[in-house]
Design an enzyme around this catalytic site. Structure first.
Site, PDB file in Angstrom:
ATOM      1  N   ARG A   1       0.764  -1.249   0.057  1.00 10.03           N
ATOM      2  CA  ARG A   1      -0.118  -0.167   0.194  1.00 10.03           C
ATOM      3  C   ARG A   1       0.991   1.308  -0.032  1.00 10.03           C
ATOM      4  O   ARG A   1       1.914   1.225   0.356  1.00 10.03           O
ATOM      5  CB  ARG A   1      -0.875  -0.017   1.314  1.00 10.03           C
ATOM      6  CG  ARG A   1      -1.686  -1.064   1.344  1.00 10.03           C
ATOM      7  CD  ARG A   1      -2.581  -1.139   2.781  1.00 10.03           C
ATOM      8  NE  ARG A   1      -3.719  -2.070   2.769  1.00 10.03           N
ATOM      9  CZ  ARG A   1      -3.447  -3.060   3.387  1.00 10.03           C
ATOM     10  NH1 ARG A   1      -2.377  -3.565   4.007  1.00 10.03           N
ATOM     11  NH2 ARG A   1      -4.369  -4.041   3.310  1.00 10.03           N
TER      12      ARG A   1
ATOM     13  N   LYS B   1      -3.187  -0.944   8.507  1.00 11.45           N
ATOM     14  CA  LYS B   1      -4.743  -1.505   8.589  1.00 11.45           C
ATOM     15  C   LYS B   1      -5.065  -2.737   9.174  1.00 11.45           C
ATOM     16  O   LYS B   1      -5.589  -3.605   8.595  1.00 11.45           O
ATOM     17  CB  LYS B   1      -5.425  -1.517   6.926  1.00 11.45           C
ATOM     18  CG  LYS B   1      -5.542  -0.098   6.063  1.00 11.45           C
ATOM     19  CD  LYS B   1      -6.105  -0.366   5.099  1.00 11.45           C
ATOM     20  CE  LYS B   1      -7.289  -0.587   4.955  1.00 11.45           C
ATOM     21  NZ  LYS B   1      -7.879  -0.498   3.741  1.00 11.45           N
TER      22      LYS B   1
ATOM     23  N   HIS C   1      -2.939   1.811  -5.610  1.00 15.82           N
ATOM     24  CA  HIS C   1      -3.599   0.447  -5.189  1.00 15.82           C
ATOM     25  C   HIS C   1      -3.938  -0.602  -6.074  1.00 15.82           C
ATOM     26  O   HIS C   1      -3.816  -1.723  -6.065  1.00 15.82           O
ATOM     27  CB  HIS C   1      -4.795   0.761  -4.479  1.00 15.82           C
ATOM     28  CG  HIS C   1      -5.301  -0.147  -3.381  1.00 15.82           C
ATOM     29  ND1 HIS C   1      -4.398  -0.064  -2.137  1.00 15.82           N
ATOM     30  CD2 HIS C   1      -6.142  -1.193  -3.343  1.00 15.82           C
ATOM     31  CE1 HIS C   1      -5.139  -1.088  -1.306  1.00 15.82           C
ATOM     32  NE2 HIS C   1      -6.222  -1.849  -2.170  1.00 15.82           N
TER      33      HIS C   1
ATOM     34  N   ARG D   1      -1.264  -3.040  -6.020  1.00 14.66           N
ATOM     35  CA  ARG D   1      -1.353  -4.033  -4.964  1.00 14.66           C
ATOM     36  C   ARG D   1      -2.276  -5.223  -5.383  1.00 14.66           C
ATOM     37  O   ARG D   1      -2.105  -6.496  -5.326  1.00 14.66           O
ATOM     38  CB  ARG D   1      -2.154  -3.305  -3.859  1.00 14.66           C
ATOM     39  CG  ARG D   1      -2.145  -4.403  -2.531  1.00 14.66           C
ATOM     40  CD  ARG D   1      -2.632  -3.747  -1.084  1.00 14.66           C
ATOM     41  NE  ARG D   1      -3.518  -4.519  -0.097  1.00 14.66           N
ATOM     42  CZ  ARG D   1      -2.553  -5.400   0.598  1.00 14.66           C
ATOM     43  NH1 ARG D   1      -1.265  -5.569   0.416  1.00 14.66           N
ATOM     44  NH2 ARG D   1      -3.303  -6.171   1.400  1.00 14.66           N
TER      45      ARG D   1
ATOM     46  N   HIS E   1      -3.403  -9.865   4.658  1.00 15.79           N
ATOM     47  CA  HIS E   1      -4.966  -9.761   4.720  1.00 15.79           C
ATOM     48  C   HIS E   1      -5.136 -10.339   6.287  1.00 15.79           C
ATOM     49  O   HIS E   1      -4.808 -11.628   6.371  1.00 15.79           O
ATOM     50  CB  HIS E   1      -5.726 -10.592   3.725  1.00 15.79           C
ATOM     51  CG  HIS E   1      -5.816  -9.687   2.519  1.00 15.79           C
ATOM     52  ND1 HIS E   1      -5.827 -10.076   1.178  1.00 15.79           N
ATOM     53  CD2 HIS E   1      -5.751  -8.152   2.235  1.00 15.79           C
ATOM     54  CE1 HIS E   1      -5.833  -9.283   0.272  1.00 15.79           C
ATOM     55  NE2 HIS E   1      -5.504  -8.082   0.722  1.00 15.79           N
TER      56      HIS E   1
ATOM     57  N   TYR F   1      -9.381 -12.216  -5.666  1.00 14.95           N
ATOM     58  CA  TYR F   1      -8.222 -12.648  -6.728  1.00 14.95           C
ATOM     59  C   TYR F   1      -8.320 -14.003  -7.383  1.00 14.95           C
ATOM     60  O   TYR F   1      -8.055 -13.918  -8.615  1.00 14.95           O
ATOM     61  CB  TYR F   1      -6.783 -12.413  -5.966  1.00 14.95           C
ATOM     62  CG  TYR F   1      -6.573 -11.016  -5.484  1.00 14.95           C
ATOM     63  CD1 TYR F   1      -6.721  -9.814  -5.991  1.00 14.95           C
ATOM     64  CD2 TYR F   1      -6.273 -10.945  -4.010  1.00 14.95           C
ATOM     65  CE1 TYR F   1      -6.541  -8.729  -5.573  1.00 14.95           C
ATOM     66  CE2 TYR F   1      -6.183  -9.530  -3.454  1.00 14.95           C
ATOM     67  CZ  TYR F   1      -6.343  -8.704  -4.318  1.00 14.95           C
ATOM     68  OH  TYR F   1      -6.268  -7.551  -3.753  1.00 14.95           O
TER      69      TYR F   1
END
Length: 193
Positions: free
Chosen positions: A55, A80, A144, A147, A170, A179
């Protein structure tokens, strides 16, 4: 009591795709190399964001203390509330990072301005958008998308969803599943004629 207006409503993207294809990333890296005084730095930004699913905030806070150029690894500190991880660095990344180290000695942060200050997230957005234009991409590009390009690329190569989840940091696998849902390779064995 002061009344504040509500935050702006998130507008749906008008882009056809929220990720870049590997050929588009390659074109951006090539374009970055050929433009301006900071071509090596800007190309390395694109390469690392793509290869490590960084990010913008993770990129601008990247310090040399997180990188081992001798053993070839990078410690990714996710934002995050994501999971941190250590990734291997391959030859193209190592070459670019060694050149940046020579060009910008005595800095704590990897990606800095001419004044040796860390680049801002705004500057990264500008670099990525400008490079997308220079590469001849039809739609405007934002960081982004690199990413997302990483996630889609790893899924298209058949990597395990849990491994991709860990690689991208994640917390929730639902963010990773998108994905694999978009990967055409998951249907490759359905017909054998």
């Amino acid at each position: 009591m002061v009344s504040h207006p509500p935050p702006p409503v998130k507008v749906a993207s008008k882009r056809e795709r929220e990720y870049l294809r590997p050929k588009e990333v390659e074109a951006m890296i090539k374009a970055a190399h050929s433009f301006g005084r900071h071509g090596v730095r800007d190309a390395a930004i694109i390469l690392l964001m793509f290869r490590h699913g960084l990010r913008t905030a993770e990129l601008v806070s990247l310090k040399w203390s997180q990188i081992d150029l001798n053993d070839g690894y990078i410690e990714i500190r996710r934002v995050k509330h994501g999971h941190d991880s250590t990734h291997p660095l391959r030859a193209p990344e190592l070459r670019a990072l060694r050149q940046i180290k020579r060009d910008y000695p005595q800095t704590q942060y990897v990606f800095v301005s001419e004044r040796k200050a860390p680049l801002s997230t705004r500057t990264i957005r500008h670099i990525i958008a400008r490079t997308g234009e220079l590469a001849g991409l039809e739609e405007s590009v934002h960081p982004h998308q690199l990413r997302h390009a990483c996630g889609y690329y790893l899924a298209s190569q058949g990597h395990d969803t849990r491994a991709i989840q860990d690689y991208l940091g994640h917390k929730n696998i639902h963010h990773t599943v998108r994905y694999t849902q978009m990967s055409p390779q998951r249907f490759e064995s359905f017909w054998t004629d």
